[in-house]
Design a protein around this motif. Structure first.
Motif, short mmCIF file in Angstrom:
data_model
loop_
_atom_site.label_atom_id
_atom_site.label_comp_id
_atom_site.label_asym_id
_atom_site.label_seq_id
_atom_site.Cartn_x
_atom_site.Cartn_y
_atom_site.Cartn_z
N LEU A 29 -22.96 -4.72 77.62
CA LEU A 29 -23.80 -5.87 77.28
C LEU A 29 -23.33 -7.13 77.99
N SER A 30 -22.03 -7.30 78.12
CA SER A 30 -21.47 -8.47 78.80
C SER A 30 -21.86 -8.52 80.28
N ARG A 31 -22.11 -7.37 80.86
CA ARG A 31 -22.54 -7.32 82.27
C ARG A 31 -24.02 -7.62 82.42
N ALA A 32 -24.79 -7.53 81.31
CA ALA A 32 -26.25 -7.70 81.39
C ALA A 32 -26.74 -9.00 80.76
N LEU A 33 -26.00 -9.55 79.80
CA LEU A 33 -26.48 -10.67 78.98
C LEU A 33 -25.61 -11.90 79.15
N THR A 34 -26.23 -13.08 78.99
CA THR A 34 -25.44 -14.31 78.92
C THR A 34 -24.73 -14.33 77.56
N SER A 35 -23.65 -15.06 77.44
CA SER A 35 -22.91 -15.10 76.18
C SER A 35 -23.72 -15.75 75.06
N ASP A 36 -24.67 -16.61 75.43
CA ASP A 36 -25.50 -17.29 74.43
C ASP A 36 -26.91 -16.70 74.34
N VAL A 37 -27.03 -15.43 74.66
CA VAL A 37 -28.34 -14.76 74.64
C VAL A 37 -29.02 -14.97 73.29
N LEU A 43 -35.69 -7.75 63.06
CA LEU A 43 -35.25 -8.47 61.86
C LEU A 43 -35.20 -9.98 62.07
N GLY A 44 -35.76 -10.46 63.15
CA GLY A 44 -35.80 -11.90 63.39
C GLY A 44 -34.93 -12.32 64.56
N ARG A 45 -34.59 -13.61 64.57
CA ARG A 45 -33.87 -14.23 65.68
C ARG A 45 -32.37 -14.22 65.41
N SER A 46 -31.60 -13.89 66.45
CA SER A 46 -30.15 -13.98 66.38
C SER A 46 -29.65 -14.43 67.75
N GLU A 47 -28.40 -14.83 67.81
CA GLU A 47 -27.85 -15.34 69.06
C GLU A 47 -26.50 -14.71 69.37
N GLY A 48 -26.23 -14.56 70.65
CA GLY A 48 -24.93 -14.10 71.12
C GLY A 48 -24.87 -12.60 71.36
N ILE A 49 -23.95 -12.22 72.21
CA ILE A 49 -23.76 -10.80 72.54
C ILE A 49 -23.42 -10.00 71.28
N VAL A 52 -26.51 -8.87 69.48
CA VAL A 52 -27.18 -7.78 70.19
C VAL A 52 -26.37 -6.50 70.03
N GLU A 53 -25.05 -6.63 70.07
CA GLU A 53 -24.17 -5.47 69.90
C GLU A 53 -24.41 -4.81 68.54
N ARG A 54 -24.54 -5.61 67.48
CA ARG A 54 -24.82 -5.05 66.15
C ARG A 54 -26.13 -4.25 66.16
N PHE A 55 -27.16 -4.80 66.81
CA PHE A 55 -28.44 -4.10 66.90
C PHE A 55 -28.28 -2.77 67.65
#
Length: 125
Positions: A29-37, A43-49, A52-55
């Motif tokens: 994920l760190s290679r694909a996403l910005t740290s503040d993605v 389940l709605g809006r969330s922020e950060g890698i 996304v990792e939890r999802f």
């Protein structure tokens, strides 16, 4: 050229769902996403890698068993947003989830993901 960059980031993002071990998910994920993605998921809006990792880890731990996430369309990038279709299938023909993601890139990394998940159903014959 921009479509190739988007496809590379998207395919790296998808590879996190298919990692051989949970310990590889964050690195992919760190290679694909910005740290503040910003992640707009079911389940709605969330922020950060980490969000996304939890999802990703939740989907990897599907009750029917570890599944496979596959990009099943070309990456379409009409403007600054890219979209693609995907399918998630559990082992032995178990439940299948399909949908479309729309992503925004900043500096060749995904800084926004919007997930449009479809209905769970059996694989198409």
């Amino acid at each position: 050229m921009q479509e190739e960059t988007a496809q590379s980031a998207i395919d790296t993002f998808i590879s996190a769902f298919n990692a051989s071990d949970d310990s590889y998910v964050t690195a992919l994920l760190s290679r694909a996403l910005t740290s503040d993605v910003v992640f707009w998921g079911p389940l709605g809006r969330s922020e950060g890698i980490e969000a996304v990792e939890r999802f990703v880890l939740d989907l990897r731990r599907h009750p029917a068993g570890a599944g496979t996430m596959t990009r099943c369309s070309a990456v379409d990038m009409p403007d600054e947003w890219a979209r693609y279709r995907w399918v998630f299938t559990t082992p032995d023909g178990g439940p299948r989830l399909a949908g479309t993601d729309v992503v925004h890139l900043r500096r060749n990394l995904i800084d926004q993901v919007i997930v449009f998940a479809g209905e769970i159903g059996p694989p198409a014959s």
